[in-house]
Design a protein around this motif. Structure first.
Motif, PDB file in Angstrom:
ATOM      1  N   VAL A  94       0.699  -1.179  -0.228  1.00 23.48           N
ATOM      2  CA  VAL A  94       0.080   0.079  -0.025  1.00 23.48           C
ATOM      3  C   VAL A  94       0.877   1.255  -0.077  1.00 23.48           C
ATOM      4  N   LEU A  95       0.700   1.993  -1.019  1.00 18.66           N
ATOM      5  CA  LEU A  95       1.228   3.519  -0.698  1.00 18.66           C
ATOM      6  C   LEU A  95       0.518   4.590  -0.782  1.00 18.66           C
ATOM      7  N   LEU A  96       0.660   5.377   0.076  1.00 21.76           N
ATOM      8  CA  LEU A  96      -0.359   6.533   0.522  1.00 21.76           C
ATOM      9  C   LEU A  96       0.073   7.742   0.343  1.00 21.76           C
ATOM     10  N   ILE A  97      -0.519   8.712   0.045  1.00 21.29           N
ATOM     11  CA  ILE A  97      -0.440  10.300   0.264  1.00 21.29           C
ATOM     12  C   ILE A  97      -1.123  10.661   1.431  1.00 21.29           C
ATOM     13  N   ASP A  98      -0.483  11.302   2.408  1.00 21.54           N
ATOM     14  CA  ASP A  98      -1.142  12.133   3.544  1.00 21.54           C
ATOM     15  C   ASP A  98      -0.828  13.789   3.432  1.00 21.54           C
ATOM     16  N   ASP A  99      -2.019  14.406   2.852  1.00 22.29           N
ATOM     17  CA  ASP A  99      -1.748  15.842   2.773  1.00 22.29           C
ATOM     18  C   ASP A  99      -1.619  16.557   4.070  1.00 22.29           C
ATOM     19  N   ARG A 100      -1.412  16.121   5.380  1.00 22.17           N
ATOM     20  CA  ARG A 100      -1.050  16.793   6.554  1.00 22.17           C
ATOM     21  C   ARG A 100       0.316  16.523   6.703  1.00 22.17           C
ATOM     22  N   SER A 101       1.160  15.942   6.012  1.00 19.94           N
ATOM     23  CA  SER A 101       2.598  15.958   5.830  1.00 19.94           C
ATOM     24  C   SER A 101       3.080  16.873   4.576  1.00 19.94           C
ATOM     25  N   VAL A 102       3.159  18.234   5.182  1.00 20.04           N
ATOM     26  CA  VAL A 102       3.312  19.341   4.277  1.00 20.04           C
ATOM     27  C   VAL A 102       4.687  20.058   4.534  1.00 20.04           C
ATOM     28  N   ILE A 103       5.150  20.237   3.003  1.00 13.90           N
ATOM     29  CA  ILE A 103       6.437  20.965   2.968  1.00 13.90           C
ATOM     30  C   ILE A 103       6.040  22.089   2.120  1.00 13.90           C
ATOM     31  N   HIS A 104       7.127  23.210   2.299  1.00 14.70           N
ATOM     32  CA  HIS A 104       6.912  24.377   1.556  1.00 14.70           C
ATOM     33  C   HIS A 104       8.332  24.358   0.645  1.00 14.70           C
ATOM     34  N   HIS A 105       7.961  24.370  -0.814  1.00 18.65           N
ATOM     35  CA  HIS A 105       9.063  24.487  -1.813  1.00 18.65           C
ATOM     36  C   HIS A 105       9.113  25.770  -2.475  1.00 18.65           C
ATOM     37  N   ARG A 106      10.459  26.082  -2.475  1.00 16.80           N
ATOM     38  CA  ARG A 106      10.712  27.386  -3.128  1.00 16.80           C
ATOM     39  C   ARG A 106      10.798  27.186  -4.548  1.00 16.80           C
ATOM     40  N   VAL A 107      10.030  28.241  -5.183  1.00 15.04           N
ATOM     41  CA  VAL A 107       9.886  28.340  -6.613  1.00 15.04           C
ATOM     42  C   VAL A 107      10.768  29.561  -7.058  1.00 15.04           C
ATOM     43  N   PRO A 108      11.979  29.634  -7.792  1.00 15.54           N
ATOM     44  CA  PRO A 108      12.536  30.676  -7.914  1.00 15.54           C
ATOM     45  C   PRO A 108      11.989  31.496  -9.249  1.00 15.54           C
ATOM     46  N   ALA A 109      12.270  32.594  -9.564  1.00 16.27           N
ATOM     47  CA  ALA A 109      11.878  33.413 -10.516  1.00 16.27           C
ATOM     48  C   ALA A 109      11.880  32.683 -11.987  1.00 16.27           C
ATOM     49  N   ALA A 110      13.131  32.253 -12.219  1.00 24.88           N
ATOM     50  CA  ALA A 110      13.162  31.529 -13.431  1.00 24.88           C
ATOM     51  C   ALA A 110      11.949  30.684 -13.851  1.00 24.88           C
ATOM     52  N   ARG A 111      11.665  29.697 -12.707  1.00 27.68           N
ATOM     53  CA  ARG A 111      10.608  28.763 -12.835  1.00 27.68           C
ATOM     54  C   ARG A 111       9.256  29.338 -13.043  1.00 27.68           C
ATOM     55  N   GLU A 112       9.199  30.461 -12.777  1.00 27.95           N
ATOM     56  CA  GLU A 112       7.784  31.227 -12.946  1.00 27.95           C
ATOM     57  C   GLU A 112       7.709  31.617 -14.451  1.00 27.95           C
ATOM     58  N   ARG A 113       8.488  31.351 -15.272  1.00 28.29           N
ATOM     59  CA  ARG A 113       8.374  31.684 -16.663  1.00 28.29           C
ATOM     60  C   ARG A 113       7.740  30.982 -17.455  1.00 28.29           C
ATOM     61  N   PHE A 114       7.148  31.113 -18.819  1.00 30.66           N
ATOM     62  CA  PHE A 114       6.450  30.210 -19.558  1.00 30.66           C
ATOM     63  C   PHE A 114       7.566  29.513 -20.087  1.00 30.66           C
ATOM     64  N   GLY A 115       8.739  29.866 -20.301  1.00 32.84           N
ATOM     65  CA  GLY A 115       9.925  29.036 -20.956  1.00 32.84           C
ATOM     66  C   GLY A 115      10.261  27.946 -20.267  1.00 32.84           C
ATOM     67  N   TYR A 116      10.254  28.251 -18.828  1.00 31.81           N
ATOM     68  CA  TYR A 116      10.458  26.717 -18.230  1.00 31.81           C
ATOM     69  C   TYR A 116       9.408  25.854 -17.955  1.00 31.81           C
ATOM     70  N   PHE A 117       8.114  26.195 -17.707  1.00 32.37           N
ATOM     71  CA  PHE A 117       6.878  25.477 -17.963  1.00 32.37           C
ATOM     72  C   PHE A 117       6.901  24.676 -19.158  1.00 32.37           C
ATOM     73  N   ARG A 118       7.258  25.241 -20.440  1.00 34.52           N
ATOM     74  CA  ARG A 118       7.280  24.636 -21.614  1.00 34.52           C
ATOM     75  C   ARG A 118       8.505  23.538 -21.504  1.00 34.52           C
ATOM     76  N   THR A 119       9.619  23.782 -21.023  1.00 33.24           N
ATOM     77  CA  THR A 119      10.877  23.072 -20.990  1.00 33.24           C
ATOM     78  C   THR A 119      10.509  21.873 -20.084  1.00 33.24           C
ATOM     79  N   ARG A 120       9.867  22.063 -19.052  1.00 30.75           N
ATOM     80  CA  ARG A 120       9.717  21.093 -17.946  1.00 30.75           C
ATOM     81  C   ARG A 120       8.669  20.115 -18.503  1.00 30.75           C
ATOM     82  N   ALA A 121       7.600  20.574 -19.135  1.00 28.09           N
ATOM     83  CA  ALA A 121       6.522  19.733 -19.617  1.00 28.09           C
ATOM     84  C   ALA A 121       7.113  18.931 -20.368  1.00 28.09           C
ATOM     85  N   TYR A 122       7.786  19.491 -21.529  1.00 26.99           N
ATOM     86  CA  TYR A 122       8.623  18.407 -22.694  1.00 26.99           C
ATOM     87  C   TYR A 122       9.359  17.293 -21.740  1.00 26.99           C
ATOM     88  N   ALA A 123      10.186  17.805 -20.992  1.00 22.02           N
ATOM     89  CA  ALA A 123      10.995  16.841 -20.144  1.00 22.02           C
ATOM     90  C   ALA A 123      10.170  15.665 -19.702  1.00 22.02           C
TER      91      ALA A 123
END
Length: 356
Positions: free
Chosen positions: A220-249
């Motif tokens: 059995v594999l679970l996700i418990d949404d009470r186990s929370v972390i906060h992940h930093r998103v740098p400015a470069a990853r807020e751009r559509f160019g990164y969005f497109r590259t990451r989706a392709y990858a």
């Protein structure tokens, strides 16, 4: 055992690769030290960066003879460059019954490990993941960025069920596994997953989880949404160019995973996501646009574009795999001889693990 309730002992592994994230690394380690359910140890695995290795060893007083300050150990990646081998190195060195993984640019909430540990009261549970929340460099979500694609920045996306639920796979930056399960199936596969020197590939945790449930059918594999972390998103990853590259990858990565475990298992969750979650997201975006709400049309367009680019990556990755015979291998987790001397290992494919 670490608590009066005799819960499992937990080793936390943080994989790091660049001094550019020095402050983030220190914050990640500090968040582990502040857990209400104390970790047995924190293993910081450095990916082929001797300068960072020495700096961390000095900062935490780890001379290679044992744990440094606050139960922190600094290790060199004992395998090839990349996140998968780093995680395998941490697993091989871990003493805990459970191994938890935390991204180097994330901080965990105080009860992160507590909720992980609770999940293992059921002996069938082999993995527990959590919820990852984005911390945008601009301090707010870009108006065009759809929540359905938060996986692009390594975070929990719209479409995952809430609460504590059974899932096909956990997300690697905020996850835990029974150490015995990880070692039994050989750990994470090399050849997929992130490597700071190339495209932002992924999929290594999906492949591992499918391989795990195939080896242990009642797992059995679970996700418990009470186990929370906060992940930093740098400015470069807020751009559509990164969005497109990451989706392709991601499309390329999914082709590797499907090649390894079969498209039936490798793409089961993705079919629901593309046929139900994404159309609903497009409809919400168009509705918001009609109501004059900011970003509605942009979100709808980004969902369509993201799906198209991901599909294109998958198709191209599948063709390359069939024509070129590209392979990845599963290497059993190994413990390094010392925190300052990487020990190369040869990857040995598991029986039946044909890779792309």
């Amino acid at each position: 055992m670490t608590t009066a309730d005799a819960g499992p002992s937990v080793s936390v592994v943080i994989c790091v690769y660049t001094e550019d994230r020095w402050g983030d690394i220190l914050a990640a380690v500090a968040s582990v030290r502040g857990q209400s359910y104390p970790a047995l140890e924190t293993l910081v695995v450095v990916d082929h960066n001797p300068a960072l290795l020495r700096r961390l060893a000095k900062a935490f007083g780890d001379d290679g003879a044992g744990a440094g300050a606050g139960g922190v150990r600094i290790l060199a990646n004992a395998g090839p460059r990349g996140l998968s081998a780093g995680r395998n190195t941490g697993t091989g060195a871990a003493a805990g019954e459970v191994v938890a993984f935390l991204d180097d640019d994330a901080v965990a909430e105080r009860d992160w490990l507590l909720h992980f540990a609770e999940g293992y009261a059921d002996p069938r549970v082999m993995a527990v993941g959590g919820r990852t929340m984005p911390v945008w460099a601009s301090r707010r979500r870009p108006a065009w960025f759809p929540e359905e694609f938060d996986w692009v920045v390594g975070c929990t996306y719209r479409g995952l069920p809430p609460g504590r639920v059974q899932v096909r796979n956990v997300l690697g930056g905020n996850a835990s596994f029974r150490r015995s399960a990880l070692t039994a199936v050989g750990g994470f596969a090399d050849g997929i997953g992130r490597d700071g020197q190339r495209l932002p590939l992924g999929g290594e945790e999906t492949e591992l989880c499918i391989r795990l449930t195939r080896a242990v059918p009642d797992a059995v594999l679970l996700i418990d949404d009470r186990s929370v972390i906060h992940h930093r998103v740098p400015a470069a990853r807020e751009r559509f160019g990164y969005f497109r590259t990451r989706a392709y990858a991601e499309g390329l990565s999914k082709a590797l995973v499907a090649r390894s475990v079969g498209s039936g298992r490798g793409l089961a969750s993705e079919r629901r996501y593309t046929t139900r979650v994404l159309p609903a997201g497009v409809a919400r975006g168009l509705r918001d646009a009609l109501l004059g709400r900011p970003g509605g049309a942009g979100r709808a367009g980004a969902i369509v574009a993201g799906l198209a680019v991901t599909t294109g990556g998958y198709v191209l990755g599948s063709l390359r795999a069939r024509r070129g015979g590209q392979r990845f291998a599963v290497a059993r987790p190994v413990a390094p001889a010392s925190p300052v001397s990487p020990v190369p290992t040869e990857a040995e494919p598991e029986a039946g693990e044909a890779a792309a």
